[in-house]
Design a protein around this motif. Structure first.
Motif, PDB file in Angstrom:
ATOM      1  N   MET A   1       0.846  -1.175   0.000  1.00 49.50           N
ATOM      2  CA  MET A   1       0.000   0.000   0.000  1.00 49.50           C
ATOM      3  C   MET A   1       0.894   1.242   0.000  1.00 49.50           C
ATOM      4  O   MET A   1       1.944   1.245   0.616  1.00 49.50           O
ATOM      5  N   ALA A   2       0.450   2.268  -0.685  1.00 45.48           N
ATOM      6  CA  ALA A   2       1.215   3.509  -0.738  1.00 45.48           C
ATOM      7  C   ALA A   2       1.266   4.138   0.659  1.00 45.48           C
ATOM      8  O   ALA A   2       0.385   3.917   1.487  1.00 45.48           O
ATOM      9  N   GLU A   3       2.282   4.934   0.913  1.00 51.89           N
ATOM     10  CA  GLU A   3       2.433   5.583   2.218  1.00 51.89           C
ATOM     11  C   GLU A   3       1.218   6.406   2.608  1.00 51.89           C
ATOM     12  O   GLU A   3       0.819   6.432   3.763  1.00 51.89           O
ATOM     13  N   ASN A   4       0.597   7.076   1.634  1.00 51.01           N
ATOM     14  CA  ASN A   4      -0.562   7.913   1.950  1.00 51.01           C
ATOM     15  C   ASN A   4      -1.868   7.108   2.016  1.00 51.01           C
ATOM     16  O   ASN A   4      -2.921   7.656   2.323  1.00 51.01           O
ATOM     17  N   GLY A   5      -1.798   5.808   1.707  1.00 51.59           N
ATOM     18  CA  GLY A   5      -2.971   4.948   1.801  1.00 51.59           C
ATOM     19  C   GLY A   5      -3.973   5.112   0.674  1.00 51.59           C
ATOM     20  O   GLY A   5      -5.073   4.560   0.742  1.00 51.59           O
ATOM     21  N   LEU A   6      -3.616   5.842  -0.379  1.00 51.95           N
ATOM     22  CA  LEU A   6      -4.573   6.124  -1.444  1.00 51.95           C
ATOM     23  C   LEU A   6      -4.459   5.184  -2.641  1.00 51.95           C
ATOM     24  O   LEU A   6      -5.239   5.281  -3.580  1.00 51.95           O
ATOM     25  N   SER A   7      -3.508   4.264  -2.601  1.00 52.86           N
ATOM     26  CA  SER A   7      -3.410   3.246  -3.637  1.00 52.86           C
ATOM     27  C   SER A   7      -2.794   1.990  -3.037  1.00 52.86           C
ATOM     28  O   SER A   7      -2.119   2.049  -2.009  1.00 52.86           O
ATOM     29  N   ALA A   8      -3.050   0.872  -3.707  1.00 51.40           N
ATOM     30  CA  ALA A   8      -2.478  -0.394  -3.251  1.00 51.40           C
ATOM     31  C   ALA A   8      -2.079  -1.217  -4.472  1.00 51.40           C
ATOM     32  O   ALA A   8      -2.856  -1.344  -5.418  1.00 51.40           O
ATOM     33  N   LYS A   9      -0.863  -1.738  -4.457  1.00 51.52           N
ATOM     34  CA  LYS A   9      -0.416  -2.664  -5.490  1.00 51.52           C
ATOM     35  C   LYS A   9      -0.758  -4.064  -5.008  1.00 51.52           C
ATOM     36  O   LYS A   9      -0.460  -4.429  -3.878  1.00 51.52           O
ATOM     37  N   VAL A  10      -1.405  -4.804  -5.893  1.00 57.11           N
ATOM     38  CA  VAL A  10      -1.864  -6.144  -5.555  1.00 57.11           C
ATOM     39  C   VAL A  10      -1.201  -7.123  -6.513  1.00 57.11           C
ATOM     40  O   VAL A  10      -1.179  -6.895  -7.725  1.00 57.11           O
ATOM     41  N   SER A  11      -0.670  -8.198  -5.994  1.00 52.79           N
ATOM     42  CA  SER A  11      -0.144  -9.257  -6.849  1.00 52.79           C
ATOM     43  C   SER A  11      -0.467 -10.594  -6.204  1.00 52.79           C
ATOM     44  O   SER A  11      -0.381 -10.748  -4.984  1.00 52.79           O
ATOM     45  N   PHE A  12      -0.885 -11.517  -7.040  1.00 54.96           N
ATOM     46  CA  PHE A  12      -1.185 -12.863  -6.564  1.00 54.96           C
ATOM     47  C   PHE A  12      -1.062 -13.826  -7.729  1.00 54.96           C
ATOM     48  O   PHE A  12      -0.982 -13.422  -8.886  1.00 54.96           O
ATOM     49  N   THR A  13      -1.044 -15.107  -7.419  1.00 54.71           N
ATOM     50  CA  THR A  13      -0.913 -16.141  -8.433  1.00 54.71           C
ATOM     51  C   THR A  13      -2.188 -16.953  -8.499  1.00 54.71           C
ATOM     52  O   THR A  13      -2.680 -17.429  -7.476  1.00 54.71           O
ATOM     53  N   LEU A  14      -2.723 -17.105  -9.701  1.00 53.89           N
ATOM     54  CA  LEU A  14      -3.887 -17.940  -9.951  1.00 53.89           C
ATOM     55  C   LEU A  14      -3.380 -19.256 -10.525  1.00 53.89           C
ATOM     56  O   LEU A  14      -2.663 -19.259 -11.527  1.00 53.89           O
ATOM     57  N   THR A  15      -3.716 -20.366  -9.890  1.00 52.06           N
ATOM     58  CA  THR A  15      -3.312 -21.684 -10.360  1.00 52.06           C
ATOM     59  C   THR A  15      -4.550 -22.458 -10.760  1.00 52.06           C
ATOM     60  O   THR A  15      -5.490 -22.588  -9.980  1.00 52.06           O
ATOM     61  N   LEU A  16      -4.537 -22.970 -11.975  1.00 47.83           N
ATOM     62  CA  LEU A  16      -5.660 -23.739 -12.486  1.00 47.83           C
ATOM     63  C   LEU A  16      -5.579 -25.155 -11.929  1.00 47.83           C
ATOM     64  O   LEU A  16      -4.534 -25.802 -12.004  1.00 47.83           O
ATOM     65  N   GLY A  17      -6.683 -25.628 -11.346  1.00 49.64           N
ATOM     66  CA  GLY A  17      -6.718 -26.961 -10.754  1.00 49.64           C
ATOM     67  C   GLY A  17      -6.526 -28.059 -11.792  1.00 49.64           C
ATOM     68  O   GLY A  17      -6.820 -27.880 -12.976  1.00 49.64           O
ATOM     69  N   GLN A  18      -6.049 -29.201 -11.341  1.00 52.93           N
ATOM     70  CA  GLN A  18      -5.775 -30.326 -12.239  1.00 52.93           C
ATOM     71  C   GLN A  18      -7.034 -30.830 -12.942  1.00 52.93           C
ATOM     72  O   GLN A  18      -6.964 -31.340 -14.052  1.00 52.93           O
ATOM     73  N   ALA A  19      -8.194 -30.705 -12.319  1.00 54.98           N
ATOM     74  CA  ALA A  19      -9.441 -31.213 -12.888  1.00 54.98           C
ATOM     75  C   ALA A  19     -10.136 -30.193 -13.793  1.00 54.98           C
ATOM     76  O   ALA A  19     -11.182 -30.489 -14.367  1.00 54.98           O
ATOM     77  N   GLU A  20      -9.575 -29.012 -13.929  1.00 56.50           N
ATOM     78  CA  GLU A  20     -10.194 -27.943 -14.711  1.00 56.50           C
ATOM     79  C   GLU A  20      -9.865 -28.077 -16.192  1.00 56.50           C
ATOM     80  O   GLU A  20      -8.847 -28.661 -16.568  1.00 56.50           O
ATOM     81  N   ALA A  21     -10.716 -27.503 -17.023  1.00 56.43           N
ATOM     82  CA  ALA A  21     -10.444 -27.413 -18.460  1.00 56.43           C
ATOM     83  C   ALA A  21      -9.439 -26.281 -18.689  1.00 56.43           C
ATOM     84  O   ALA A  21      -9.353 -25.351 -17.888  1.00 56.43           O
ATOM     85  N   PRO A  22      -8.679 -26.335 -19.780  1.00 52.93           N
ATOM     86  CA  PRO A  22      -7.765 -25.227 -20.085  1.00 52.93           C
ATOM     87  C   PRO A  22      -8.533 -23.905 -20.165  1.00 52.93           C
ATOM     88  O   PRO A  22      -9.685 -23.873 -20.593  1.00 52.93           O
TER      89      PRO A  22
END
Length: 83
Positions: A1-22
């Motif tokens: 989050m920015a020092e002033n609290g007015l923005s936030a950088k978000v990063s995460f990883t989405l993993t497709l399950g083994q039983a899912e379709a492409p």
């Protein structure tokens, strides 16, 4: 989050399950809230071009979300992968 609290950088990883379709389409969203639980910003992200996410594979998602009124206290994310 920015020092002033007015923005936030978000990063995460989405993993497709083994039983899912492409997946050929991935959508993600980040929602930011103030100290009283009110929504103060939303950011949507979508990837459709040149995407082939196969079962067991991961995709790194990064985005920045901005507050529309005051400091951010909490961030929530959601994502979906579609064939």
């Amino acid at each position: 989050m920015a020092e002033n609290g007015l923005s936030a950088k978000v990063s995460f990883t989405l993993t497709l399950g083994q039983a899912e379709a492409p997946a050929k389409r991935v959508r993600a969203a980040a929602v930011v809230y103030d100290g009283q639980g009110r929504v103060i910003g939303i950011r949507r992200w979508e990837k459709t071009q040149d995407l082939q996410l196969n079962p067991g594979e991961s995709l790194r998602i990064e985005l920045t979300v901005y507050s529309q009124s005051g400091p951010i206290q909490r961030v929530e994310t959601a994502a979906e992968a579609r064939p």
